[in-house]
Motif scaffolding. Structure first.
Motif, PDB file in Angstrom:
ATOM      1  N   ALA A 122      23.766 -14.817  51.924  1.00  0.00           N
ATOM      2  CA  ALA A 122      24.992 -15.564  52.191  1.00  0.00           C
ATOM      3  C   ALA A 122      25.994 -15.361  51.057  1.00  0.00           C
ATOM      4  CB  ALA A 122      24.677 -17.042  52.377  1.00  0.00           C
ATOM      5  N   ALA A 123      25.494 -15.374  49.798  1.00  0.00           N
ATOM      6  CA  ALA A 123      26.372 -15.152  48.649  1.00  0.00           C
ATOM      7  C   ALA A 123      26.936 -13.739  48.683  1.00  0.00           C
ATOM      8  CB  ALA A 123      25.614 -15.395  47.352  1.00  0.00           C
ATOM      9  N   THR A 124      26.110 -12.774  49.116  1.00  0.00           N
ATOM     10  CA  THR A 124      26.575 -11.397  49.195  1.00  0.00           C
ATOM     11  C   THR A 124      27.743 -11.279  50.168  1.00  0.00           C
ATOM     12  OG1 THR A 124      24.283 -10.760  48.900  1.00  0.00           O
ATOM     13  CG2 THR A 124      25.794  -9.029  49.528  1.00  0.00           C
ATOM     14  N   VAL A 125      27.637 -11.973  51.292  1.00  0.00           N
ATOM     15  CA  VAL A 125      28.723 -11.932  52.282  1.00  0.00           C
ATOM     16  C   VAL A 125      29.991 -12.520  51.686  1.00  0.00           C
ATOM     17  CG1 VAL A 125      29.505 -12.867  54.489  1.00  0.00           C
ATOM     18  CG2 VAL A 125      27.185 -11.981  54.275  1.00  0.00           C
ATOM     19  N   SER A 126      29.854 -13.664  51.022  1.00  0.00           N
ATOM     20  CA  SER A 126      31.067 -14.315  50.504  1.00  0.00           C
ATOM     21  C   SER A 126      31.644 -13.536  49.326  1.00  0.00           C
ATOM     22  CB  SER A 126      30.769 -15.783  50.178  1.00  0.00           C
ATOM     23  OG  SER A 126      30.713 -15.992  48.790  1.00  0.00           O
ATOM     24  N   ILE A 127      30.788 -13.008  48.454  1.00  0.00           N
ATOM     25  CA  ILE A 127      31.295 -12.192  47.343  1.00  0.00           C
ATOM     26  C   ILE A 127      31.895 -10.897  47.891  1.00  0.00           C
ATOM     27  CG2 ILE A 127      30.634 -10.860  45.302  1.00  0.00           C
ATOM     28  CD1 ILE A 127      28.532 -12.964  44.688  1.00  0.00           C
ATOM     29  N   GLY A 128      31.231 -10.313  48.884  1.00  0.00           N
ATOM     30  CA  GLY A 128      31.723  -9.074  49.474  1.00  0.00           C
ATOM     31  C   GLY A 128      33.113  -9.229  50.057  1.00  0.00           C
ATOM     32  N   ARG A 129      33.362 -10.372  50.703  1.00  0.00           N
ATOM     33  CA  ARG A 129      34.677 -10.611  51.290  1.00  0.00           C
ATOM     34  C   ARG A 129      35.776 -10.579  50.247  1.00  0.00           C
ATOM     35  NH1 ARG A 129      33.286 -15.372  54.938  1.00  0.00           N
ATOM     36  NH2 ARG A 129      32.568 -14.338  56.816  1.00  0.00           N
ATOM     37  N   SER A 130      35.479 -11.134  49.052  1.00  0.00           N
ATOM     38  CA  SER A 130      36.534 -11.187  48.045  1.00  0.00           C
ATOM     39  C   SER A 130      36.565  -9.926  47.188  1.00  0.00           C
ATOM     40  CB  SER A 130      36.356 -12.422  47.163  1.00  0.00           C
ATOM     41  OG  SER A 130      35.159 -12.324  46.427  1.00  0.00           O
TER      42      SER A 130
ATOM     43  N   PRO B 167       9.135 -10.236  61.970  1.00  0.00           N
ATOM     44  CA  PRO B 167       9.093 -11.469  62.766  1.00  0.00           C
ATOM     45  C   PRO B 167       8.082 -12.446  62.179  1.00  0.00           C
ATOM     46  CG  PRO B 167       8.959  -9.532  64.166  1.00  0.00           C
ATOM     47  CD  PRO B 167       8.833  -9.053  62.763  1.00  0.00           C
ATOM     48  N   SER B 168       8.551 -13.556  61.646  1.00  0.00           N
ATOM     49  CA  SER B 168       7.661 -14.511  60.986  1.00  0.00           C
ATOM     50  C   SER B 168       8.388 -15.830  60.813  1.00  0.00           C
ATOM     51  CB  SER B 168       7.236 -13.977  59.616  1.00  0.00           C
ATOM     52  OG  SER B 168       8.392 -13.818  58.804  1.00  0.00           O
ATOM     53  N   ARG B 169       7.625 -16.852  60.420  1.00  0.00           N
ATOM     54  CA  ARG B 169       8.257 -18.136  60.129  1.00  0.00           C
ATOM     55  C   ARG B 169       9.155 -18.002  58.900  1.00  0.00           C
ATOM     56  NH1 ARG B 169       2.883 -21.797  60.348  1.00  0.00           N
ATOM     57  NH2 ARG B 169       2.082 -19.954  59.302  1.00  0.00           N
ATOM     58  N   GLU B 170       8.763 -17.068  57.994  1.00  0.00           N
ATOM     59  CA  GLU B 170       9.581 -16.830  56.805  1.00  0.00           C
ATOM     60  C   GLU B 170      10.984 -16.374  57.194  1.00  0.00           C
ATOM     61  OE1 GLU B 170       6.477 -16.064  57.059  1.00  0.00           O
ATOM     62  OE2 GLU B 170       5.394 -16.348  55.175  1.00  0.00           O
ATOM     63  N   LEU B 171      11.056 -15.450  58.173  1.00  0.00           N
ATOM     64  CA  LEU B 171      12.350 -14.909  58.592  1.00  0.00           C
ATOM     65  C   LEU B 171      13.225 -16.021  59.167  1.00  0.00           C
ATOM     66  CD1 LEU B 171      14.060 -12.367  58.857  1.00  0.00           C
ATOM     67  CD2 LEU B 171      13.102 -12.015  61.127  1.00  0.00           C
ATOM     68  N   LEU B 172      12.618 -16.911  59.951  1.00  0.00           N
ATOM     69  CA  LEU B 172      13.362 -18.033  60.536  1.00  0.00           C
ATOM     70  C   LEU B 172      13.940 -18.925  59.439  1.00  0.00           C
ATOM     71  CD1 LEU B 172      11.318 -19.336  63.618  1.00  0.00           C
ATOM     72  CD2 LEU B 172      13.587 -18.268  63.563  1.00  0.00           C
ATOM     73  N   LEU B 173      13.100 -19.226  58.438  1.00  0.00           N
ATOM     74  CA  LEU B 173      13.546 -20.111  57.361  1.00  0.00           C
ATOM     75  C   LEU B 173      14.667 -19.467  56.553  1.00  0.00           C
ATOM     76  CD1 LEU B 173      13.171 -22.776  55.946  1.00  0.00           C
ATOM     77  CD2 LEU B 173      11.291 -21.808  54.650  1.00  0.00           C
ATOM     78  N   ALA B 174      14.507 -18.160  56.262  1.00  0.00           N
ATOM     79  CA  ALA B 174      15.549 -17.448  55.517  1.00  0.00           C
ATOM     80  C   ALA B 174      16.848 -17.421  56.322  1.00  0.00           C
ATOM     81  CB  ALA B 174      15.093 -16.026  55.185  1.00  0.00           C
ATOM     82  N   ALA B 175      16.733 -17.197  57.635  1.00  0.00           N
ATOM     83  CA  ALA B 175      17.920 -17.152  58.491  1.00  0.00           C
ATOM     84  C   ALA B 175      18.593 -18.515  58.536  1.00  0.00           C
ATOM     85  CB  ALA B 175      17.539 -16.697  59.895  1.00  0.00           C
ATOM     86  N   ALA B 176      17.773 -19.584  58.572  1.00  0.00           N
ATOM     87  CA  ALA B 176      18.337 -20.933  58.587  1.00  0.00           C
ATOM     88  C   ALA B 176      19.104 -21.208  57.291  1.00  0.00           C
ATOM     89  CB  ALA B 176      17.226 -21.969  58.779  1.00  0.00           C
ATOM     90  N   ALA B 182      26.293 -19.704  54.801  1.00  0.00           N
ATOM     91  CA  ALA B 182      27.404 -18.844  55.200  1.00  0.00           C
ATOM     92  C   ALA B 182      28.262 -19.491  56.281  1.00  0.00           C
ATOM     93  CB  ALA B 182      26.882 -17.492  55.682  1.00  0.00           C
ATOM     94  N   VAL B 183      27.638 -20.245  57.188  1.00  0.00           N
ATOM     95  CA  VAL B 183      28.398 -20.806  58.318  1.00  0.00           C
ATOM     96  C   VAL B 183      28.777 -22.262  58.061  1.00  0.00           C
ATOM     97  CG1 VAL B 183      28.395 -21.218  60.805  1.00  0.00           C
ATOM     98  CG2 VAL B 183      27.176 -19.238  59.876  1.00  0.00           C
ATOM     99  N   LEU B 184      27.780 -23.068  57.655  1.00  0.00           N
ATOM    100  CA  LEU B 184      28.040 -24.501  57.491  1.00  0.00           C
ATOM    101  C   LEU B 184      28.536 -24.846  56.088  1.00  0.00           C
ATOM    102  CD1 LEU B 184      24.833 -25.816  59.342  1.00  0.00           C
ATOM    103  CD2 LEU B 184      27.129 -25.500  60.281  1.00  0.00           C
ATOM    104  N   HIS B 185      28.451 -23.882  55.146  1.00  0.00           N
ATOM    105  CA  HIS B 185      28.887 -24.094  53.767  1.00  0.00           C
ATOM    106  C   HIS B 185      28.213 -25.295  53.125  1.00  0.00           C
ATOM    107  CE1 HIS B 185      31.824 -20.946  54.289  1.00  0.00           C
ATOM    108  NE2 HIS B 185      32.219 -21.519  55.404  1.00  0.00           N
ATOM    109  N   LEU B 186      26.914 -25.472  53.387  1.00  0.00           N
ATOM    110  CA  LEU B 186      26.160 -26.543  52.742  1.00  0.00           C
ATOM    111  C   LEU B 186      25.866 -26.145  51.293  1.00  0.00           C
ATOM    112  CD1 LEU B 186      23.621 -27.366  55.589  1.00  0.00           C
ATOM    113  CD2 LEU B 186      25.636 -28.683  54.919  1.00  0.00           C
ATOM    114  N   SER B 187      25.570 -27.158  50.457  1.00  0.00           N
ATOM    115  CA  SER B 187      25.279 -26.890  49.048  1.00  0.00           C
ATOM    116  C   SER B 187      24.006 -26.061  48.909  1.00  0.00           C
ATOM    117  CB  SER B 187      25.126 -28.216  48.311  1.00  0.00           C
ATOM    118  OG  SER B 187      24.109 -28.112  47.340  1.00  0.00           O
ATOM    119  N   PRO B 188      24.046 -24.977  48.102  1.00  0.00           N
ATOM    120  CA  PRO B 188      22.847 -24.162  47.921  1.00  0.00           C
ATOM    121  C   PRO B 188      21.679 -24.952  47.323  1.00  0.00           C
ATOM    122  CG  PRO B 188      24.681 -23.324  46.580  1.00  0.00           C
ATOM    123  CD  PRO B 188      25.209 -24.456  47.387  1.00  0.00           C
ATOM    124  N   VAL B 189      21.985 -25.927  46.471  1.00  0.00           N
ATOM    125  CA  VAL B 189      20.925 -26.742  45.876  1.00  0.00           C
ATOM    126  C   VAL B 189      20.160 -27.485  46.969  1.00  0.00           C
ATOM    127  CG1 VAL B 189      20.443 -28.682  44.351  1.00  0.00           C
ATOM    128  CG2 VAL B 189      22.192 -27.027  43.716  1.00  0.00           C
TER     129      VAL B 189
END
Lengths: 175, 210
Positions: A122-130, B167-176, B182-189
């Motif tokens: 996600a950071a790569t996408v946002s850094i890449g955009r700028s 294909p794994s539960r790991e991939l789902l979690l990483a995608a979430a 990237a989409v919801l702009h939630l805090s990374p922490v």
């Protein structure tokens, strides 16, 4: 941002991430670049690049950020701050036989690391955009990615070739 | 460095795993004093290739050459170091520093490990600071070092997530986590902690799930 604050931020983010380095990039970008505005994306990227071309641990790039914000004292203090979580190893060693109660720790760690992979992209996408603003930078990015990921070239060589490509394009007036 | 170093390293690797390295027939284990501790970790700090490069030097020095640590314990400490946050190699420096020279030893091994990287990092950052005001640098950086840096981050992410990209539960979690940032702009922490909590449910040991 005071040196103490910087050390606290670096300490907390470092203690939250595993895998030594890249995991901290999204956290530092959100905090130092986006929220506080004390660091530019360019500076963060430059710092991270230094870590890739110098020997030793990859998380030493926080020393570059420390130096950018607070000079030599910043570099030394941030370096010390990221060593501290290592001392968790001592209680771990002492309690190794009695680890039954914390069997969930590896699962928690794994979940955190997996989430951190998602955050890095996600950071790569946002850094890449700028950062990737012109077609030359996109081409150099693609070339660097191919050299590092597919050809597994040494980071120093990747950096040198990327610099040559970009400088060539700049001299020709393309960038 | 003793002249026999390379020869011992070569034949040490060829030994069968059931050999007892700490009580090898021809050579007693070498005690590690503070000076040797500094030397070993300084050499490790000069290694390229991140954690695995450092690990290779430690294995070579502590297990194969000096026989101060046996292979099984070396691997056990590495496994423990991996669950310590931040750098695994930082954790190993603390463990070996403490083992060979107590608390002062941890300072010696940590300082030796970070010294090479710290000096080079500060030097290269100072260069950036000096060139920062040149007019050509802001034009040149976006087409040279910065795209390369972005590529390094992608490669580091791929390496960190080697086991995630199938294909794994790991991939789902990483995608979430990706979508949350990237989409919801939630805090990374917040996303990291949520990932850890989800991990305790998704990845807990099998016998606990019964």
């Amino acid at each position: 941002m005071s040196l103490l604050e910087l050390c606290a931020v670096v300490f907390i983010y470092n203690a939250m991430t595993f895998g030594n380095g890249p995991g901290m990039v999204p956290l530092l970008q959100a905090d130092l670049v986006d929220r506080r505005g004390v660091l530019s994306t360019d500076q963060l990227l430059y710092a991270f690049t230094i870590a890739r071309v110098t020997p030793g641990q990859a998380n030493t790039y926080v020393a570059a950020i420390g130096y950018m914000l607070h000079g030599l004292a910043g570099a030394l203090a941030t370096t010390a701050a990221i060593q501290l979580p290592g001392y968790l190893m001592l209680p771990l060693l002492w309690g190794y036989q009695r680890l039954g109660a914390v069997r969930l720790v590896p699962a928690f760690t794994r979940g955190l690391t997996v989430a951190s992979v998602g955050l890095i992209f996600a950071a790569t996408v946002s850094i890449g955009r700028s950062t990737l603003t012109g077609w030359v930078s996109v081409v150099v990015f693609a070339a660097a990615l191919a050299m590092a990921q597919l050809l597994k070239w040494n980071p120093l060589v990747v950096l040198a070739v990327s610099a040559l490509l970009g400088t060539g394009a700049w001299v020709l007036g393309w960038a | 460095m003793p002249a026999d170093g390379d020869g011992q390293a070569a034949d040490g690797d060829g030994r069968p795993p059931d050999d007892q390295p700490a009580t090898g027939p021809d050579r007693p284990p070498q005690p590690i004093n503070r000076r040797a501790l500094f030397g070993i970790f300084f050499k490790a700090g000069l290694a390229f290739g991140g954690g695995l490069g450092i690990l290779a030097v430690l294995e070579q020095e502590l297990v194969t050459r000096r026989r101060a640590v046996d292979r099984e314990e070396f691997l056990r400490l590495y496994g423990l170091g991996r669950i310590v946050p931040s750098g695994t190699m930082t954790a190993l420096a603390v463990a070996y520093g403490y083992r060979f020279a107590g608390l002062p030893g941890t300072v010696i091994s940590l300082a030796a490990l970070v010294l090479p990287a710290l000096v080079l990092t500060v030097a290269l950052t100072a260069v950036y600071g000096l060139l920062h005001r040149q007019a050509w640098l802001p034009q040149l950086l976006p087409v040279t070092i910065l795209p390369a840096a972005l590529a390094f981050i992608v490669v580091a992410g791929v390496r960190l997530g080697r086991e995630v990209f199938r294909p794994s539960r790991e991939l789902l979690l990483a995608a979430a986590a990706f979508a949350g940032a990237a989409v919801l702009h939630l805090s990374p922490v917040l996303l990291l902690l949520a990932g850890g909590v989800a991990g305790t449910v998704l990845f807990r040991p099998k016998e606990d799930q019964a």
